[in-house]
Design a protein around this motif. Structure first.
Motif, PDB file in Angstrom:
ATOM      1  N   MET A   1      22.092  -6.339  14.457  1.00  0.00           N
ATOM      2  CA  MET A   1      20.956  -6.107  13.552  1.00  0.00           C
ATOM      3  C   MET A   1      21.250  -4.919  12.634  1.00  0.00           C
ATOM      4  N   GLN A   2      20.819  -5.060  11.400  1.00  0.00           N
ATOM      5  CA  GLN A   2      21.023  -3.950  10.469  1.00  0.00           C
ATOM      6  C   GLN A   2      19.683  -3.303  10.108  1.00  0.00           C
ATOM      7  N   ALA A   3      19.766  -2.055   9.674  1.00  0.00           N
ATOM      8  CA  ALA A   3      18.550  -1.333   9.276  1.00  0.00           C
ATOM      9  C   ALA A   3      18.869  -0.482   8.055  1.00  0.00           C
ATOM     10  N   TYR A   4      17.842  -0.215   7.275  1.00  0.00           N
ATOM     11  CA  TYR A   4      18.012   0.712   6.149  1.00  0.00           C
ATOM     12  C   TYR A   4      17.796   2.129   6.688  1.00  0.00           C
ATOM     13  N   ILE A   5      18.878   2.862   6.783  1.00  0.00           N
ATOM     14  CA  ILE A   5      18.813   4.216   7.346  1.00  0.00           C
ATOM     15  C   ILE A   5      19.331   5.198   6.288  1.00  0.00           C
ATOM     16  N   GLY A   6      18.499   6.154   5.927  1.00  0.00           N
ATOM     17  CA  GLY A   6      18.885   7.108   4.886  1.00  0.00           C
ATOM     18  C   GLY A   6      19.692   8.272   5.416  1.00  0.00           C
ATOM     19  N   GLY A   7      19.661   8.487   6.715  1.00  0.00           N
ATOM     20  CA  GLY A   7      20.422   9.590   7.300  1.00  0.00           C
ATOM     21  C   GLY A   7      19.984   9.849   8.734  1.00  0.00           C
ATOM     22  N   ILE A   8      20.831  10.557   9.468  1.00  0.00           N
ATOM     23  CA  ILE A   8      20.511  10.903  10.855  1.00  0.00           C
ATOM     24  C   ILE A   8      20.815  12.380  11.057  1.00  0.00           C
ATOM     25  N   VAL A   9      19.863  13.108  11.608  1.00  0.00           N
ATOM     26  CA  VAL A   9      20.121  14.494  12.010  1.00  0.00           C
ATOM     27  C   VAL A   9      20.294  14.475  13.525  1.00  0.00           C
ATOM     28  N   SER A  10      21.463  14.866  13.989  1.00  0.00           N
ATOM     29  CA  SER A  10      21.788  14.716  15.417  1.00  0.00           C
ATOM     30  C   SER A  10      20.849  15.491  16.316  1.00  0.00           C
ATOM     31  N   MET A  11      20.555  16.731  15.912  1.00  0.00           N
ATOM     32  CA  MET A  11      19.722  17.583  16.768  1.00  0.00           C
ATOM     33  C   MET A  11      18.803  18.438  15.912  1.00  0.00           C
ATOM     34  N   SER A  12      17.520  18.356  16.184  1.00  0.00           N
ATOM     35  CA  SER A  12      16.571  19.196  15.452  1.00  0.00           C
ATOM     36  C   SER A  12      15.617  19.845  16.442  1.00  0.00           C
ATOM     37  N   THR A  13      15.326  21.114  16.210  1.00  0.00           N
ATOM     38  CA  THR A  13      14.361  21.823  17.069  1.00  0.00           C
ATOM     39  C   THR A  13      13.053  22.054  16.328  1.00  0.00           C
ATOM     40  N   TYR A  35       5.300  14.114  -5.295  1.00  0.00           N
ATOM     41  CA  TYR A  35       5.924  15.333  -4.759  1.00  0.00           C
ATOM     42  C   TYR A  35       6.925  15.029  -3.643  1.00  0.00           C
ATOM     43  N   CYS A  36       7.201  13.729  -3.394  1.00  0.00           N
ATOM     44  CA  CYS A  36       8.089  13.336  -2.286  1.00  0.00           C
ATOM     45  C   CYS A  36       9.410  14.097  -2.370  1.00  0.00           C
ATOM     46  N   GLN A  37       9.795  14.691  -1.245  1.00  0.00           N
ATOM     47  CA  GLN A  37      11.040  15.464  -1.226  1.00  0.00           C
ATOM     48  C   GLN A  37      12.216  14.652  -0.675  1.00  0.00           C
ATOM     49  N   ASN A  38      11.920  13.428  -0.233  1.00  0.00           N
ATOM     50  CA  ASN A  38      12.976  12.542   0.256  1.00  0.00           C
ATOM     51  C   ASN A  38      13.191  11.394  -0.724  1.00  0.00           C
ATOM     52  N   SER A  39      13.044  11.696  -2.007  1.00  0.00           N
ATOM     53  CA  SER A  39      13.036  10.637  -3.013  1.00  0.00           C
ATOM     54  C   SER A  39      14.329   9.814  -3.025  1.00  0.00           C
ATOM     55  N   GLU A  40      15.412  10.379  -2.521  1.00  0.00           N
ATOM     56  CA  GLU A  40      16.684   9.641  -2.559  1.00  0.00           C
ATOM     57  C   GLU A  40      16.724   8.492  -1.565  1.00  0.00           C
ATOM     58  N   ILE A  41      15.755   8.475  -0.632  1.00  0.00           N
ATOM     59  CA  ILE A  41      15.807   7.396   0.371  1.00  0.00           C
ATOM     60  C   ILE A  41      14.547   6.525   0.370  1.00  0.00           C
ATOM     61  N   ILE A  42      13.750   6.567  -0.686  1.00  0.00           N
ATOM     62  CA  ILE A  42      12.517   5.759  -0.631  1.00  0.00           C
ATOM     63  C   ILE A  42      12.696   4.332  -1.159  1.00  0.00           C
ATOM     64  N   LYS A  43      13.896   4.021  -1.630  1.00  0.00           N
ATOM     65  CA  LYS A  43      14.161   2.640  -2.057  1.00  0.00           C
ATOM     66  C   LYS A  43      14.980   1.916  -0.980  1.00  0.00           C
ATOM     67  N   PHE A  44      14.740   0.608  -0.859  1.00  0.00           N
ATOM     68  CA  PHE A  44      15.545  -0.209   0.062  1.00  0.00           C
ATOM     69  C   PHE A  44      16.855  -0.565  -0.640  1.00  0.00           C
ATOM     70  N   SER A  45      17.795   0.335  -0.563  1.00  0.00           N
ATOM     71  CA  SER A  45      19.031   0.073  -1.295  1.00  0.00           C
ATOM     72  C   SER A  45      20.154  -0.249  -0.296  1.00  0.00           C
ATOM     73  N   ASP A  46      21.027  -1.180  -0.685  1.00  0.00           N
ATOM     74  CA  ASP A  46      22.067  -1.661   0.234  1.00  0.00           C
ATOM     75  C   ASP A  46      22.978  -0.540   0.733  1.00  0.00           C
ATOM     76  N   GLU A  47      23.101   0.507  -0.053  1.00  0.00           N
ATOM     77  CA  GLU A  47      23.982   1.610   0.390  1.00  0.00           C
ATOM     78  C   GLU A  47      23.471   2.246   1.688  1.00  0.00           C
ATOM     79  N   HIS A  48      22.186   1.983   2.017  1.00  0.00           N
ATOM     80  CA  HIS A  48      21.616   2.574   3.233  1.00  0.00           C
ATOM     81  C   HIS A  48      21.741   1.665   4.461  1.00  0.00           C
ATOM     82  N   LEU A  49      22.290   0.473   4.270  1.00  0.00           N
ATOM     83  CA  LEU A  49      22.350  -0.455   5.412  1.00  0.00           C
ATOM     84  C   LEU A  49      23.327   0.038   6.480  1.00  0.00           C
ATOM     85  N   LYS A  50      22.829   0.050   7.720  1.00  0.00           N
ATOM     86  CA  LYS A  50      23.667   0.498   8.844  1.00  0.00           C
ATOM     87  C   LYS A  50      23.425  -0.427  10.027  1.00  0.00           C
TER      88      LYS A  50
END
Ligand code: SF4
Length: 253
Positions: A1-13, A35-50
């Motif tokens: 299965m694939q998903a549109y994932i804009g990024g992963i942060v391994s560890m956050s506190t 004012y969205c600060q994550n504007s680079e990942i709000i589109k379903f773009s193929d480059e985000h498929l993982k």
């Protein structure tokens, strides 16, 4: 299965108080908050498929250091299959699972709760639900297929689902204070009144908009001055004067 994932942060506190979590940023969103600060990942773009199996691998790799997985975005609830798959996997690994959502997919939140996948929901309370014009201005959520009123109704349903399941969940409501957009005392007080009316036992965070953080969607908000911490504190005090039972946090520097 694939998903549109804009990024992963391994560890956050910092993303889920009292937990160390892997944060998965799902790409794609049904809002266009200026004012969205994550504007680079709000589109379903193929480059985000993982591949979802690679996301699971990443979680497994972090197991010695984390106690939770947090779904963020974009709007994670738009991708039910991957959410269920990754969430079920994380629970099997003994981790807690949380989601940050704009609240437009009540049926998905309900499904995740009923299937015991969710421990935490952070939901945006972006504007008073009773003020359609302002809600639309803040979220730019109206489409050809869905009116602002229908979007608001979805958010309302999600809040009701959370209220009805509050004994099983940690819940946080969040409002971002943005100059020129959502900052007036009367509007924030309207939100406070609505939250008080819902009767959800949760904290409500007033967050300071930071124009210097991330890539802001609408350039008009790129260079505006961040609201001062004291300004946000004053909003909190104003709301508490009228609704002393609310638990309000200020997230500002
Ligand atoms: S700020 Fe708005 S547009 Fe950006 S991810 Fe959140 S809901 Fe979507």
């Amino acid at each position: 299965m694939q998903a549109y994932i804009g990024g992963i942060v391994s560890m956050s506190t910092v993303d889920w108080p009292k937990n160390i979590c892997t944060v998965i940023f799902f790409a794609g969103c049904d809002f266009n908050c200026p004012y969205c600060q994550n504007s680079e990942i709000i589109k379903f773009s193929d480059e985000h498929l993982k591949d979802v199996k690679d996301v699971k691998k990443e979680i497994r790799k972090n197991l010695d250091f984390i106690d939770a997985v947090l779904f963020s975005g974009g709007e994670a609830s738009l991708q039910k299959g991957p959410l269920v798959e990754i969430g079920t996997f994380a629970k099997k690994m003994g981790l807690k699972v949380g989601i940050e959502t704009n609240g437009t997919k009540p049926e998905i939140i309900k499904y995740l709760i009923e299937n015991k996948i969710l421990d935490f929901v952070g939901i945006d309370y972006k504007a008073p639900l009773g003020n359609e014009l302002l809600f639309e201005k803040v979220t730019k959520s109206m489409t050809f297929f869905k009116s602002t009123q229908e979007v608001i109704e979805s958010v309302r349903q999600t809040l009701e689902i959370l209220r009805d399941n509050q004994d099983k969940l940690e819940i946080e409501l969040r409002t971002t204070i943005v100059p020129r957009l959502i900052f007036r005392k009367e509007d924030i007080l309207d939100i406070a009144r609505e939250i008080d009316g819902f009767g959800i036992d949760c904290r409500w965070s007033l967050q300071q908009f930071r124009s210097d953080f991330g890539k802001v969607l609408d350039s008009m908000y790129k260079d505006i001055e961040n609201p001062k911490k004291q300004f946000v504190e004053n909003l909190k005090e104003h709301c508490l004067q009228h609704f002393p039972n609310l638990r309000i946090d200020v997230k500002a520097v």
